[in-house]
Design a protein around this motif. Sequence first.
Motif, PDB file in Angstrom:
ATOM      1  N   PRO A  96       0.835  -1.213   0.000  1.00 37.58           N
ATOM      2  CA  PRO A  96       0.000   0.000   0.000  1.00 37.58           C
ATOM      3  C   PRO A  96       0.866   1.257   0.000  1.00 37.58           C
ATOM      4  N   GLN A 120      -1.371   6.177  -3.993  1.00 32.64           N
ATOM      5  CA  GLN A 120      -2.810   6.310  -4.217  1.00 32.64           C
ATOM      6  C   GLN A 120      -3.350   5.257  -5.171  1.00 32.64           C
ATOM      7  N   LEU A 161      -3.584   2.030  -3.201  1.00 35.48           N
ATOM      8  CA  LEU A 161      -4.493   2.040  -2.061  1.00 35.48           C
ATOM      9  C   LEU A 161      -5.918   1.663  -2.450  1.00 35.48           C
ATOM     10  N   HIS A 189      -6.552  -1.849  -1.410  1.00 38.97           N
ATOM     11  CA  HIS A 189      -6.343  -2.233  -0.014  1.00 38.97           C
ATOM     12  C   HIS A 189      -7.453  -3.166   0.478  1.00 38.97           C
ATOM     13  N   SER A 216       0.589   0.637 -10.240  1.00 34.05           N
ATOM     14  CA  SER A 216       0.944   0.370  -8.848  1.00 34.05           C
ATOM     15  C   SER A 216       2.170  -0.537  -8.767  1.00 34.05           C
ATOM     16  N   LEU A 233       4.530   4.142   4.451  1.00 33.85           N
ATOM     17  CA  LEU A 233       3.240   3.496   4.222  1.00 33.85           C
ATOM     18  C   LEU A 233       2.150   4.275   4.948  1.00 33.85           C
ATOM     19  N   PRO A 234       1.085   4.664   4.261  1.00 33.31           N
ATOM     20  CA  PRO A 234      -0.014   5.359   4.928  1.00 33.31           C
ATOM     21  C   PRO A 234      -0.615   4.484   6.019  1.00 33.31           C
ATOM     22  N   PRO A 256      -3.390   2.476   8.359  1.00 30.59           N
ATOM     23  CA  PRO A 256      -4.509   1.633   7.927  1.00 30.59           C
ATOM     24  C   PRO A 256      -5.800   2.399   7.669  1.00 30.59           C
ATOM     25  N   ARG A 302      -5.638   4.044   4.327  1.00 29.29           N
ATOM     26  CA  ARG A 302      -5.730   3.043   3.271  1.00 29.29           C
ATOM     27  C   ARG A 302      -7.194   2.687   3.005  1.00 29.29           C
ATOM     28  N   GLU A 303      -7.933   2.425   4.084  1.00 30.34           N
ATOM     29  CA  GLU A 303      -9.337   2.037   3.935  1.00 30.34           C
ATOM     30  C   GLU A 303     -10.166   3.196   3.391  1.00 30.34           C
ATOM     31  N   THR A 348      -9.201   5.598   1.405  1.00 28.26           N
ATOM     32  CA  THR A 348      -8.907   5.768  -0.018  1.00 28.26           C
ATOM     33  C   THR A 348      -9.573   4.682  -0.848  1.00 28.26           C
ATOM     34  N   ALA A 349      -9.505   3.447  -0.367  1.00 27.20           N
ATOM     35  CA  ALA A 349     -10.140   2.337  -1.087  1.00 27.20           C
ATOM     36  C   ALA A 349     -11.639   2.559  -1.214  1.00 27.20           C
TER      37      ALA A 349
END
Length: 263
Positions: free
Chosen positions: A133, A136, A139, A142, A200, A216-217, A219, A222-223, A225-226
Amino acid sequence: MQLVAGQPGQAGESTDEALLRLRRDLAAAYRLVAHFGMDDIIYTHISARLPGRHDRFLLNAYGQRFDEVTASSLVTVDLDGEVVDDPLGLGINPAGFTIHSAVHAARPDVVCVLHTHTTSGVAVSCQANGLLPLNQWALQFHDRLAYHDYEGIALDHDERQRLVADLAEKYVMILRNHGMLTCGRSVSEAFKLMYNLERSCRAQLAVQASGSEMVLPPPEVREKTARQYERFYDKLEIEGSVEDSEWAALLRLADTQSPGYAD
């Protein structure tokens, strides 16, 4: 434009019109995959399920390069591997049938399946941690990315059960030691997912090659963005509340760079 999940048609469009548009979009996807360097000479495939059918799909003729595929050259095949219509008389690649038929049989929501063997995609498929991840593009996948272990060239039909079990309800899969696979509720969605998955992988390899410490961003980012990506795709594919301007732009690119695909 009103699209219904799993149906590659527009509001008020007849089945024949939907089929013509599907053939055009699928042929364009082949040309675009070649344009962006994601093809593998005559190997790998993009398939699309026929409008109103769950048992027949379109596939490229075996031996054609992706930059040669046209809307009228596509082969119609059923889920048992029987060729229904073969305009060029070239047949299909059995390995392509195994992977694509498995997904189409198990996932009626999926209209298009796209499979690639790019250098970057294969490289990431060989890494123990798979796709990281890191950015962008990545992500959006993710916790939405499936993995399937390598079992050899996909000629054994009994692998289909394991492949679809690993895919489950996801739309993106890394085939370990092999390549990448995306599914879409339209040809457009499958292509865009693969385009971003490929970028990616390239970005990951570039960062790893630099030797720099990776950031790494967290968690929750990540969620978030997804979900943002997910919401946008749902607006396109289910609600039809936004126009697919990106696919329209890609079709213009195909018209310019690879004329004749719609023939």
